[in-house]
Design a protein around this motif. Structure first.
Motif, PDB file in Angstrom:
ATOM      1  N   UNK A 353     -17.016  -3.128  -7.324  1.00 40.00           N
ATOM      2  CA  UNK A 353     -18.015  -3.063  -6.262  1.00 40.00           C
ATOM      3  C   UNK A 353     -17.580  -3.868  -5.050  1.00 40.00           C
ATOM      4  N   UNK A 354     -16.267  -3.969  -4.853  1.00 38.43           N
ATOM      5  CA  UNK A 354     -15.750  -4.701  -3.707  1.00 38.43           C
ATOM      6  C   UNK A 354     -15.824  -3.884  -2.426  1.00 38.43           C
ATOM      7  N   UNK A 355     -15.111  -4.335  -1.409  1.00 36.88           N
ATOM      8  CA  UNK A 355     -15.136  -3.681  -0.104  1.00 36.88           C
ATOM      9  C   UNK A 355     -13.996  -2.691   0.083  1.00 36.88           C
ATOM     10  N   UNK A 356     -13.224  -2.461  -0.980  1.00 32.78           N
ATOM     11  CA  UNK A 356     -12.112  -1.534  -0.867  1.00 32.78           C
ATOM     12  C   UNK A 356     -10.879  -2.193  -0.274  1.00 32.78           C
ATOM     13  N   UNK A 357      -9.793  -1.431  -0.219  1.00 39.21           N
ATOM     14  CA  UNK A 357      -8.518  -1.920   0.304  1.00 39.21           C
ATOM     15  C   UNK A 357      -8.152  -1.079   1.515  1.00 39.21           C
ATOM     16  N   UNK A 358      -7.800  -1.736   2.610  1.00 39.68           N
ATOM     17  CA  UNK A 358      -7.374  -1.013   3.793  1.00 39.68           C
ATOM     18  C   UNK A 358      -6.081  -0.266   3.502  1.00 39.68           C
ATOM     19  N   UNK A 359      -5.947   0.925   4.080  1.00 36.73           N
ATOM     20  CA  UNK A 359      -4.779   1.759   3.813  1.00 36.73           C
ATOM     21  C   UNK A 359      -3.482   1.013   4.111  1.00 36.73           C
ATOM     22  N   UNK A 389       0.921   5.093 -18.650  1.00 39.42           N
ATOM     23  CA  UNK A 389       1.730   6.269 -18.357  1.00 39.42           C
ATOM     24  C   UNK A 389       1.722   6.525 -16.857  1.00 39.42           C
ATOM     25  N   UNK A 390       0.537   6.486 -16.262  1.00 39.97           N
ATOM     26  CA  UNK A 390       0.373   6.579 -14.815  1.00 39.97           C
ATOM     27  C   UNK A 390      -0.788   5.695 -14.396  1.00 39.97           C
ATOM     28  N   UNK A 391      -0.732   5.235 -13.140  1.00 39.80           N
ATOM     29  CA  UNK A 391      -1.825   4.449 -12.569  1.00 39.80           C
ATOM     30  C   UNK A 391      -2.197   5.090 -11.238  1.00 39.80           C
ATOM     31  N   UNK A 392      -3.439   5.524 -11.123  1.00 43.79           N
ATOM     32  CA  UNK A 392      -3.906   6.195  -9.915  1.00 43.79           C
ATOM     33  C   UNK A 392      -4.921   5.299  -9.211  1.00 43.79           C
ATOM     34  N   UNK A 393      -4.842   5.257  -7.879  1.00 39.64           N
ATOM     35  CA  UNK A 393      -5.681   4.345  -7.102  1.00 39.64           C
ATOM     36  C   UNK A 393      -6.439   5.119  -6.041  1.00 39.64           C
ATOM     37  N   UNK A 394      -7.740   4.907  -6.000  1.00 39.99           N
ATOM     38  CA  UNK A 394      -8.581   5.439  -4.930  1.00 39.99           C
ATOM     39  C   UNK A 394      -9.408   4.299  -4.364  1.00 39.99           C
ATOM     40  N   UNK A 395      -9.518   4.214  -3.053  1.00 39.35           N
ATOM     41  CA  UNK A 395     -10.252   3.097  -2.478  1.00 39.35           C
ATOM     42  C   UNK A 395     -11.034   3.538  -1.252  1.00 39.35           C
ATOM     43  N   UNK A 396     -12.210   2.948  -1.079  1.00 38.94           N
ATOM     44  CA  UNK A 396     -13.065   3.236   0.064  1.00 38.94           C
ATOM     45  C   UNK A 396     -13.950   2.015   0.294  1.00 38.94           C
ATOM     46  N   UNK A 397     -14.879   2.129   1.233  1.00 43.68           N
ATOM     47  CA  UNK A 397     -15.734   0.986   1.564  1.00 43.68           C
ATOM     48  C   UNK A 397     -16.709   0.636   0.449  1.00 43.68           C
ATOM     49  N   UNK A 398     -16.869   1.524  -0.544  1.00 40.93           N
ATOM     50  CA  UNK A 398     -17.781   1.211  -1.648  1.00 40.93           C
ATOM     51  C   UNK A 398     -17.030   0.687  -2.868  1.00 40.93           C
ATOM     52  N   UNK A 399     -15.742   0.383  -2.719  1.00 44.18           N
ATOM     53  CA  UNK A 399     -15.019  -0.200  -3.826  1.00 44.18           C
ATOM     54  C   UNK A 399     -13.706   0.511  -4.103  1.00 44.18           C
ATOM     55  N   UNK A 400     -12.999  -0.020  -5.104  1.00 44.03           N
ATOM     56  CA  UNK A 400     -11.700   0.529  -5.507  1.00 44.03           C
ATOM     57  C   UNK A 400     -11.812   1.105  -6.915  1.00 44.03           C
ATOM     58  N   UNK A 401     -11.203   2.270  -7.113  1.00 45.16           N
ATOM     59  CA  UNK A 401     -11.188   2.907  -8.423  1.00 45.16           C
ATOM     60  C   UNK A 401      -9.746   2.942  -8.936  1.00 45.16           C
TER      61      UNK A 401
END
Length: 409
Positions: A353-359, A389-401
């Motif tokens: 529930x963080x602020x996400x990561x800037x690109x 095996x793989x690590x996938x990252x998605x991030x936005x202003x509502x947090x990081x997945x």
């Protein structure tokens, strides 16, 4: 993820908001009754339970919402967009906003933010002002020009259309009315500027929903008003294209550096991933005590999958590191576990529930060991990358997945 029985009044539950996959989402308390029109022409009643700048959350038992849907929030305020089921096995739907007709008070399109970013990067180009504005026909035109200069709105845009409202009638200054159907909107904004005595700015969408305009109204003496209607459709499209190219470049570079073990995800790609698997567990992480429950649940799920013991232990360590980060860099989060038999994958999605990561910070936050900032994923990230095996990252202003994947036999 499920809707709680008290939705949307329970402040401790954010599932209805997380399903929107958008920033600055808020609950609508109490839920608001709205009328929904389906693509087939059928109508149904629904509850508006959550809103954001790009999507809304609807609870609808009467009909299944999919494809194009129109939601009537008020007599003169409608939203058109694409709907899909936001939470599995629950009649809770997410509608991605495509058009807002007669915006009132609560929603704005994301493209408005994109326009503002584009708008701020450009300086006035007075040499490219329309001839009719550079050589005014009369004193009224000169006055309009001066007012518009004060607003600094004459930018490098696709088209600028100028109007004046006199005696309650809006007429174009040279040329033709851009869209007759916009006359009432032009008049309404002009009257607001005259009444307030100050400049007014508003965003308008063409009747067919294909063109976006910025409207500026500046009051003049004698209860009249000058208006500038700016077509920003191509500017917004160009800005979106630039952002997409930038995202793809980061994705390609990070994939190449890690031999495709680290992959950047869009929200849509993440949603498609969850559709391909079966959800078997969801655990909320709010304190260190929840980590023990998570490890126990993971062991129970992995036991019948016949994964090698060493690989199971390594994957458990990686999941624990990801969940621990939700407490270190945010106020906790959720861990959702999926099994995808067709792809022979165990997939764990950790959403903080963080602020996400800037690109621009993603390479450092993910690949540079020892890098530390409020956007960093922590030293445990390298453990995750090594043990998955793989690590996938998605991030936005509502947090990081973080999506951690392990191969199952």
């Amino acid at each position: 993820m499920m809707l709680c029985e008290e939705c949307p009044t329970n402040p401790a539950c954010h599932n209805c908001l997380h399903a929107l996959r958008a920033g600055a989402a808020k609950k609508v308390v109490p839920a608001r009754k709205v009328r929904v029109t389906l693509e087939s022409g059928q109508t149904a009643l629904a509850e508006l339970r959550a809103i954001s700048r790009t999507a809304i959350g609807l609870y609808c038992k009467q009909e299944t919402l999919s494809a194009q849907v129109e939601v009537e929030l008020a007599a003169d305020f409608r939203i058109v967009g694409s709907a899909f089921q936001g939470i599995r096995d629950v009649p809770y739907y997410v509608l991605d906003i495509e058009k807002v007709l007669r915006r009132e008070e609560v929603l704005e399109r994301l493209l408005l933010d994109e326009f503002l970013q584009w708008h701020r990067r450009r300086d006035p180009l007075t040499d490219e002002w329309p001839l009719e504005l550079r050589q005014p026909e009369d004193e009224r035109h000169r006055m309009i020009k001066e007012e518009l200069q004060k607003l600094s709105i004459l930018r490098q845009v696709q088209s600028i259309y100028l109007y004046v409202m006199e005696n309650g009638v809006v007429r174009p200054i040279g040329g033709q009315m851009i869209e007759e159907k916009m006359t009432e909107d032009l008049k309404r904004v002009a009257e607001e500027a005259v009444w307030s005595g100050s400049a007014v700015r508003e965003q308008l969408v063409s009747a067919d929903g294909k063109r976006m305009f910025e409207l500026y109204a500046s009051p003049l003496p004698d209860q009249t008003c000058g208006l500038a209607l700016i077509d920003v459709t191509e500017a917004i499209a160009a800005e979106r294209k630039r952002q997409q190219k930038e995202w793809e470049l980061y994705k390609q570079v990070m994939g190449a550096v890690t031999q495709d073990k680290l992959i950047l995800l869009t929200d849509q790609e993440l949603h498609e991933l969850t559709e391909r698997g079966k959800q078997v567990a969801s655990i909320t992480i709010t304190s260190a005590e929840d980590l023990a429950s998570l490890r126990t649940e993971c062991k129970k799920i992995m036991a019948p999958l016949a994964m090698p013991e060493k690989r199971s232990l390594q994957f458990l360590v990686a999941v624990n590191e990801a969940a621990t980060n939700t407490l270190k860099h945010g106020s906790g989060g959720t861990v959702t576990i999926y099994i995808c038999r067709e792809e022979r994958l165990l997939r764990v999605i950790v959403h903080d529930r963080g602020q996400g990561i800037l690109l621009e910070e993603l390479p450092n936050a993910t690949l540079r060991q020892g890098y530390s900032s409020k956007h960093s994923l922590g030293v445990g990230f390298h453990v995750m990358l090594q043990f998955c095996y793989r690590l996938l990252v998605g991030t936005s202003s509502v947090g990081t997945k973080l999506v951690l994947e392990a191969i199952i036999p």
